[in-house]
Write a protein that holds these residues in place. Structure first.
Motif, PDB file in Angstrom:
ATOM      1  N   SER A  42       0.911  -1.344  -0.041  1.00  9.40           N
ATOM      2  CA  SER A  42       0.017  -0.090   0.077  1.00  9.40           C
ATOM      3  C   SER A  42       0.896   1.142   0.022  1.00  9.40           C
ATOM      4  O   SER A  42       0.534   2.030  -0.730  1.00  9.40           O
ATOM      5  CB  SER A  42      -0.820   0.135   1.282  1.00  9.40           C
ATOM      6  N   ALA A  43       1.734   1.288   0.736  1.00  9.96           N
ATOM      7  CA  ALA A  43       2.940   2.412   0.846  1.00  9.96           C
ATOM      8  C   ALA A  43       3.453   2.576  -0.633  1.00  9.96           C
ATOM      9  O   ALA A  43       3.726   3.846  -0.905  1.00  9.96           O
ATOM     10  CB  ALA A  43       3.964   2.323   2.010  1.00  9.96           C
ATOM     11  N   VAL A  44       3.957   1.538  -1.132  1.00 11.28           N
ATOM     12  CA  VAL A  44       4.520   1.712  -2.541  1.00 11.28           C
ATOM     13  C   VAL A  44       3.389   2.147  -3.474  1.00 11.28           C
ATOM     14  O   VAL A  44       3.746   3.062  -4.230  1.00 11.28           O
ATOM     15  CB  VAL A  44       4.848   0.223  -3.075  1.00 11.28           C
ATOM     16  N   LEU A  45       2.082   1.876  -3.505  1.00 13.88           N
ATOM     17  CA  LEU A  45       1.305   2.303  -4.264  1.00 13.88           C
ATOM     18  C   LEU A  45       0.987   3.871  -3.966  1.00 13.88           C
ATOM     19  O   LEU A  45       1.046   4.528  -4.757  1.00 13.88           O
ATOM     20  CB  LEU A  45      -0.132   1.339  -4.164  1.00 13.88           C
ATOM     21  N   GLU A  46       1.038   4.151  -2.707  1.00 10.81           N
ATOM     22  CA  GLU A  46       0.860   5.419  -2.328  1.00 10.81           C
ATOM     23  C   GLU A  46       1.851   6.374  -2.894  1.00 10.81           C
ATOM     24  O   GLU A  46       1.751   7.479  -3.345  1.00 10.81           O
ATOM     25  CB  GLU A  46       0.739   5.743  -1.056  1.00 10.81           C
ATOM     26  N   LYS A  47       3.277   5.969  -2.877  1.00 14.18           N
ATOM     27  CA  LYS A  47       4.458   6.528  -3.255  1.00 14.18           C
ATOM     28  C   LYS A  47       4.425   6.931  -4.858  1.00 14.18           C
ATOM     29  O   LYS A  47       4.813   8.007  -5.113  1.00 14.18           O
ATOM     30  CB  LYS A  47       5.539   5.715  -2.886  1.00 14.18           C
ATOM     31  N   THR A  48       3.820   5.871  -5.482  1.00 20.32           N
ATOM     32  CA  THR A  48       3.556   6.098  -7.032  1.00 20.32           C
ATOM     33  C   THR A  48       2.327   6.645  -7.430  1.00 20.32           C
ATOM     34  O   THR A  48       2.176   6.560  -8.638  1.00 20.32           O
ATOM     35  CB  THR A  48       4.132   4.610  -7.419  1.00 20.32           C
ATOM     36  N   ASN A  49       1.361   7.014  -6.448  1.00 19.43           N
ATOM     37  CA  ASN A  49       0.136   7.447  -6.978  1.00 19.43           C
ATOM     38  C   ASN A  49      -0.561   6.390  -7.715  1.00 19.43           C
ATOM     39  O   ASN A  49      -1.469   6.756  -8.625  1.00 19.43           O
ATOM     40  CB  ASN A  49       0.323   8.751  -7.891  1.00 19.43           C
ATOM     41  N   GLY A  50      -0.383   5.164  -7.256  1.00 24.27           N
ATOM     42  CA  GLY A  50      -0.850   3.976  -7.987  1.00 24.27           C
ATOM     43  C   GLY A  50      -0.711   3.812  -9.314  1.00 24.27           C
ATOM     44  O   GLY A  50      -1.096   2.774  -9.731  1.00 24.27           O
ATOM     45  N   VAL A  51       0.428   4.492  -9.809  1.00 21.09           N
ATOM     46  CA  VAL A  51       0.893   4.248 -11.032  1.00 21.09           C
ATOM     47  C   VAL A  51       2.200   3.209 -11.118  1.00 21.09           C
ATOM     48  O   VAL A  51       3.413   3.552 -11.199  1.00 21.09           O
ATOM     49  CB  VAL A  51       1.380   5.409 -11.836  1.00 21.09           C
ATOM     50  N   ALA A  52       1.795   2.082 -10.721  1.00 19.68           N
ATOM     51  CA  ALA A  52       2.896   1.167 -10.594  1.00 19.68           C
ATOM     52  C   ALA A  52       2.261  -0.354 -10.720  1.00 19.68           C
ATOM     53  O   ALA A  52       0.957  -0.559 -10.587  1.00 19.68           O
ATOM     54  CB  ALA A  52       3.326   1.066  -9.066  1.00 19.68           C
ATOM     55  N   GLU A  53       2.886  -1.285 -11.050  1.00 21.69           N
ATOM     56  CA  GLU A  53       2.412  -2.832 -11.341  1.00 21.69           C
ATOM     57  C   GLU A  53       2.733  -3.546 -10.167  1.00 21.69           C
ATOM     58  O   GLU A  53       4.078  -3.506 -10.145  1.00 21.69           O
ATOM     59  CB  GLU A  53       2.804  -3.454 -12.841  1.00 21.69           C
ATOM     60  N   VAL A  54       1.858  -4.134  -9.711  1.00 24.14           N
ATOM     61  CA  VAL A  54       2.483  -5.072  -8.300  1.00 24.14           C
ATOM     62  C   VAL A  54       1.981  -6.476  -8.219  1.00 24.14           C
ATOM     63  O   VAL A  54       0.781  -6.736  -8.755  1.00 24.14           O
ATOM     64  CB  VAL A  54       2.114  -4.339  -6.984  1.00 24.14           C
ATOM     65  N   VAL A  55       2.778  -7.338  -7.785  1.00 23.68           N
ATOM     66  CA  VAL A  55       2.300  -8.819  -7.664  1.00 23.68           C
ATOM     67  C   VAL A  55       2.299  -9.145  -6.161  1.00 23.68           C
ATOM     68  O   VAL A  55       3.671  -8.694  -5.550  1.00 23.68           O
ATOM     69  CB  VAL A  55       3.065  -9.614  -8.321  1.00 23.68           C
ATOM     70  N   GLY A  56       1.493  -9.468  -5.570  1.00 26.70           N
ATOM     71  CA  GLY A  56       1.665  -9.809  -4.066  1.00 26.70           C
ATOM     72  C   GLY A  56       1.285 -11.302  -3.874  1.00 26.70           C
ATOM     73  O   GLY A  56       0.429 -11.803  -4.538  1.00 26.70           O
ATOM     74  N   LEU A  57       1.928 -11.966  -3.021  1.00 26.93           N
ATOM     75  CA  LEU A  57       1.908 -13.356  -2.755  1.00 26.93           C
ATOM     76  C   LEU A  57       1.849 -13.695  -1.289  1.00 26.93           C
ATOM     77  O   LEU A  57       2.483 -12.693  -0.652  1.00 26.93           O
ATOM     78  CB  LEU A  57       3.071 -14.109  -3.305  1.00 26.93           C
ATOM     79  N   ASP A  58       0.975 -14.437  -0.965  1.00 28.09           N
ATOM     80  CA  ASP A  58       0.846 -14.894   0.483  1.00 28.09           C
ATOM     81  C   ASP A  58       0.411 -16.257   0.422  1.00 28.09           C
ATOM     82  O   ASP A  58      -0.402 -16.829  -0.370  1.00 28.09           O
ATOM     83  CB  ASP A  58      -0.072 -13.887   1.240  1.00 28.09           C
ATOM     84  N   GLN A  59       0.705 -17.017   1.640  1.00 29.05           N
ATOM     85  CA  GLN A  59       0.268 -18.383   2.063  1.00 29.05           C
ATOM     86  C   GLN A  59      -1.072 -18.440   2.797  1.00 29.05           C
ATOM     87  O   GLN A  59      -1.811 -19.404   2.575  1.00 29.05           O
ATOM     88  CB  GLN A  59       1.365 -19.191   2.882  1.00 29.05           C
ATOM     89  N   ASP A  60      -1.543 -17.482   3.264  1.00 30.42           N
ATOM     90  CA  ASP A  60      -2.330 -17.091   4.102  1.00 30.42           C
ATOM     91  C   ASP A  60      -3.605 -16.938   3.221  1.00 30.42           C
ATOM     92  O   ASP A  60      -3.877 -15.400   2.943  1.00 30.42           O
ATOM     93  CB  ASP A  60      -2.162 -16.281   5.246  1.00 30.42           C
ATOM     94  N   GLN A  61      -4.673 -17.620   3.010  1.00 33.66           N
ATOM     95  CA  GLN A  61      -5.737 -17.221   2.134  1.00 33.66           C
ATOM     96  C   GLN A  61      -6.482 -16.252   2.796  1.00 33.66           C
ATOM     97  O   GLN A  61      -7.072 -15.261   2.261  1.00 33.66           O
ATOM     98  CB  GLN A  61      -6.565 -18.398   1.692  1.00 33.66           C
ATOM     99  N   GLN A  62      -6.621 -16.238   4.264  1.00 35.64           N
ATOM    100  CA  GLN A  62      -7.771 -15.313   4.884  1.00 35.64           C
ATOM    101  C   GLN A  62      -6.920 -13.810   4.637  1.00 35.64           C
ATOM    102  O   GLN A  62      -7.839 -12.909   4.440  1.00 35.64           O
ATOM    103  CB  GLN A  62      -7.926 -15.823   6.193  1.00 35.64           C
TER     104      GLN A  62
END
Length: 320
Positions: A42-62
């Motif tokens: 979220s901080a990365v997206l805020e820093k780039t004003n949402g103009v970035a492509e991001v991939v997020g991974l996690d093992q915890d489905q919840q």
């Protein structure tokens, strides 16, 4: 979904330091291999004003479901790809997307406050719960209960000594074995009590933390193959970093911090041959520039605001 998730599930650590060392730019491509509740991305997206492509991974489905909703509500126009996946398998996700380079990659190796504070997950002995400890509770990994009740004494001692750096590992393993001869060990409080009894009274009185702290850390690391995950990620990440791309890793104990430190240092060297060797035979070339000579730690202010940041150590490197 638990109502507690609607309140405040987790407070990310070292957010400002992550932004400083990741140095995200508009139009960049970024990987968060341990998405959690999305504090860092979220901080990365805020820093780039949402103009970035991001991939997020996690093992915890919840956690992933909660974060997906939050990110897409906040940044509906951003290109956000989320996957239920181990971070060591990031290359499969990137290849699927057709991404061959990243401008930045981030790992926060700590487990979330939500996981710790949910007794059903079995991470903590502060509240009684089943001995599980899996980051992915729907996964196929062994649970801590299976390890504690079925593994040979010698293997238990190795796990507790190696991953928990527990000096009384042998004594604790033998105490566990004595107990399980007549009763199945099923809960966190039950195991914590067994470990506590393995400590001599004088040592128990002098301990800064609960005697079971290192044993629980060791079992969690073993169950989730945390060292193997980190090693596989590091072995694969460098070729995916674009020129000047950065990798930032936050760890919470010495084992992982040493692995990251030595990986960065080795990849920053021009030669890996023994010091006394008169000329280079290894053919190694430097691929990284270390950006953190010492690990970056949380400020006193952050430690007061978020006590779980106290053991966080950030290291960063840049592709050259």
């Amino acid at each position: 979904m638990s109502e507690s998730l609607e309140i405040k599930p987790h407070q990310a650590v070292l957010v400002e330091q992550v932004l400083e060392h990741l140095s995200p730019v508009s139009g960049g491509r970024y990987l968060d291999g341990t998405l959690g509740f999305g504090g860092h991305i979220s901080a990365v997206l805020e820093k780039t004003n949402g103009v970035a492509e991001v991939v997020g991974l996690d093992q915890d489905q919840q956690a992933l479901d909660w974060t997906a909703k939050e990110l897409r509500n906040t940044w509906p126009q951003s290109q956000i790809v989320l996957r239920h996946e181990r971070f060591s398998r990031f290359s499969e996700v990137l290849d699927e997307l057709g991404w061959d380079k990243l401008d930045g990659a981030l790992l926060d190796l700590g487990f979330s406050s939500f996981q710790v504070d949910t007794p059903e997950r079995g991470f903590s002995f502060l509240a009684d719960g089943p001995l599980d400890m899996r980051m992915d509770p729907q996964g196929t990994a062994l649970t801590a209960r299976e390890v504690v009740n079925a593994f040979p004494v010698r293997e238990l001692a190795r796990i507790i000594g190696e991953f928990g750096e527990e000096p009384l590992a042998g004594k604790i393993a033998r105490r566990i074995d004595e107990y399980r001869q007549y009763a199945h060990i099923a809960s966190t409080r039950e195991l914590a009590g067994i470990v506590e009894q393995a400590y001599p009274p004088a040592r128990r009185a002098q301990a800064r933390n609960h005697p079971a702290t290192r044993t629980f850390q060791a079992l969690r690391m073993f169950v989730n193959d945390e060292v193997g995950e980190l090693t596989r990620f590091l072995d694969a990440i460098v070729p995916y970093l674009a020129e000047n791309g950065r990798v930032v890793i936050i760890s919470f104990h010495s084992i992982e911090d040493r692995i990251v430190k030595h990986f960065f240092l080795n990849h920053a060297k021009k030669c890996l041959c023994p010091p006394r060797q008169p000329y280079c035979l290894c053919g190694h070339t430097a691929t990284l520039k270390v950006l953190t000579k010492k690990p970056v730690m949380a400020s006193d202010e952050e430690n007061l605001r978020n006590p779980r940041s106290r053991s966080a150590k950030l290291r960063a490197a840049q592709r050259i």
